[in-house]
Write an enzyme that holds these catalytic residues in place. Structure first.
Site, PDB file in Angstrom:
ATOM      1  N   HIS A 149       0.891   5.335   1.227  1.00 23.97           N
ATOM      2  CA  HIS A 149       0.155   6.288   2.071  1.00 23.97           C
ATOM      3  C   HIS A 149       0.808   7.665   1.960  1.00 23.97           C
ATOM      4  O   HIS A 149       2.032   7.772   2.034  1.00 23.97           O
ATOM      5  CB  HIS A 149       0.162   5.808   3.525  1.00 23.97           C
ATOM      6  CG  HIS A 149      -0.640   6.699   4.403  1.00 23.97           C
ATOM      7  ND1 HIS A 149      -2.020   6.758   4.335  1.00 23.97           N
ATOM      8  CD2 HIS A 149      -0.266   7.602   5.342  1.00 23.97           C
ATOM      9  CE1 HIS A 149      -2.453   7.659   5.203  1.00 23.97           C
ATOM     10  NE2 HIS A 149      -1.410   8.187   5.822  1.00 23.97           N
ATOM     11  N   ASN A 172       0.858  -1.190   0.000  1.00 26.38           N
ATOM     12  CA  ASN A 172       0.000   0.000   0.000  1.00 26.38           C
ATOM     13  C   ASN A 172       0.893   1.238   0.000  1.00 26.38           C
ATOM     14  O   ASN A 172       2.030   1.194   0.457  1.00 26.38           O
ATOM     15  CB  ASN A 172      -0.896   0.006   1.245  1.00 26.38           C
ATOM     16  CG  ASN A 172      -1.858   1.180   1.255  1.00 26.38           C
ATOM     17  OD1 ASN A 172      -2.417   1.546   0.213  1.00 26.38           O
ATOM     18  ND2 ASN A 172      -2.054   1.793   2.416  1.00 26.38           N
ATOM     19  N   ASP A 182      -2.927   1.156   7.114  1.00 33.33           N
ATOM     20  CA  ASP A 182      -1.675   1.938   7.176  1.00 33.33           C
ATOM     21  C   ASP A 182      -0.733   1.563   8.319  1.00 33.33           C
ATOM     22  O   ASP A 182      -0.030   2.421   8.852  1.00 33.33           O
ATOM     23  CB  ASP A 182      -1.992   3.451   7.294  1.00 33.33           C
ATOM     24  CG  ASP A 182      -2.961   3.915   6.222  1.00 33.33           C
ATOM     25  OD1 ASP A 182      -2.871   3.415   5.098  1.00 33.33           O
ATOM     26  OD2 ASP A 182      -3.806   4.779   6.523  1.00 33.33           O
ATOM     27  N   SER A 228       4.842   6.933   2.197  1.00 31.27           N
ATOM     28  CA  SER A 228       5.356   5.663   2.702  1.00 31.27           C
ATOM     29  C   SER A 228       4.768   4.524   1.879  1.00 31.27           C
ATOM     30  O   SER A 228       3.562   4.512   1.616  1.00 31.27           O
ATOM     31  CB  SER A 228       4.897   5.444   4.149  1.00 31.27           C
ATOM     32  OG  SER A 228       5.128   6.586   4.956  1.00 31.27           O
TER      33      SER A 228
HETATM   34  C1  GRF Z   1      -2.293   8.989  -3.265  1.00 29.95           C
HETATM   35  O1  GRF Z   1      -1.921  10.160  -2.583  1.00 29.95           O
HETATM   36  C2  GRF Z   1      -2.126   7.783  -2.401  1.00 29.95           C
HETATM   37  O2  GRF Z   1      -1.028   7.860  -1.533  1.00 29.95           O
HETATM   38  C3  GRF Z   1      -3.402   7.816  -1.600  1.00 29.95           C
HETATM   39  O3  GRF Z   1      -4.390   8.197  -2.539  1.00 29.95           O
HETATM   40  C4  GRF Z   1      -3.787   8.962  -3.566  1.00 29.95           C
HETATM   41  C5  GRF Z   1      -4.078   8.287  -4.862  1.00 29.95           C
HETATM   42  O4  GRF Z   1      -3.692   9.070  -5.944  1.00 29.95           O
HETATM   43  N1  GRF Z   1      -3.620   6.585  -0.911  1.00 29.95           N
HETATM   44  P1  GRF Z   1      -3.737   8.462  -7.401  1.00 29.95           P
HETATM   45  O5  GRF Z   1      -5.114   7.886  -7.633  1.00 29.95           O
HETATM   46  O6  GRF Z   1      -2.657   7.423  -7.514  1.00 29.95           O
HETATM   47  O7  GRF Z   1      -3.472   9.641  -8.284  1.00 29.95           O
END
Ligand code: GRF
Length: 225
Positions: A114, A112, A150, A141
């Site tokens: 974050h 994942n 997370d 991260s």
């Molecule tokens: C990213 O900031 C990711 O870390 C978070 O959601 C956002 C997704 O952006 N979990 P994208 O759809 O990859 O543009």
């Protein structure tokens, strides 16, 4: 060498998906995107998959994790993952929990990303929460997923400054640039078999020293060094 088969889980714009597709296409990583799963039918990420010639499906997962629709989605996920020979699942802006069945069947094979420096600012609004808290440095991260949100072992992090005029959006955009660097890197280490989890810690075989483009001191110094 056979390429690592990725299934990318998304809910939104899919810029992380795009960075992974690009890294695969340019052979910077030894992986291919076998399938994109979105819980949102109109997510632009699905359009990105279509343009890349990668299968994309929408599996609605209810308004919240834990609902009956979510349970049904989890069964569908398991079937799709098997059908597409998934080797690594990458959550990239996927806004629901994965089912415990999926995490069990793919233990140690789910990543994942974050948009905060974990363990700070877990949850759906990492960028906004960092701005509101007033931290001077935030970042992103990539970690192995576990049953919570997370909290799994950390593979790689990148830090960026938080500027006084930042909003969640402007900080989010600065963080995204780094997300697009560190997610493909984490996938490549996995593909190369260089990641080993020991308790909370992830050992990266032959880990390069930190990439320091410039030290981040935030706000900057205005006394002479
Ligand atoms: C990213 O900031 C990711 O870390 C978070 O959601 C956002 C997704 O952006 N979990 P994208 O759809 O990859 O543009």
């Amino acid at each position: 060498m056979p390429k690592l088969r990725l299934v990318i889980m998304v809910s939104g714009g899919g810029t992380n998906l795009q960075s992974i597709l690009d890294a695969c296409a340019s052979r910077r990583i030894d992986a291919e995107v076998a399938l994109v799963i979105s819980n949102v039918a109109e997510a632009y990420a699905l359009e990105r998959a279509r343009r890349a010639g990668v299968p994309g499906v929408c599996v609605p997962a209810g308004r919240r994790s834990g609902t009956a629709e979510w349970e049904a989605a989890v069964s569908q996920h398991l079937a799709l993952l098997a059908e597409h020979d998934a080797e690594l699942i990458c959550m990239a802006g996927y806004m629901r929990r994965l089912g415990p069945g999926v995490l069990q069947a793919y233990q140690g094979r789910v990543l994942n990303i974050h948009p905060a420096l974990l363990p700070s600012f877990i949850g759906a609004h990492g960028q906004r929460d960092a701005v509101e808290y007033g931290v001077r440095i935030s970042g992103c991260s990539v970690h192995f997923a576990d049953a919570q949100f997370d909290t799994g072992p950390l593979i790689i992090q990148a830090a960026v400054p938080v500027l006084p005029e930042d909003t969640a959006e402007s900080l989010g955009a600065r963080i995204l640039v780094q997300e697009h660097r560190i997610y493909p890197q984490a996938i490549q280490w996995y593909a190369q078999g260089r990641l080993r989890v020991e308790g909370r810690r992830v050992i990266v075989d032959n880990a390069p020293p930190p990439t320091i483009m410039e030290a981040i001191i935030s706000p900057g110094l205005d006394i002479p060094l």
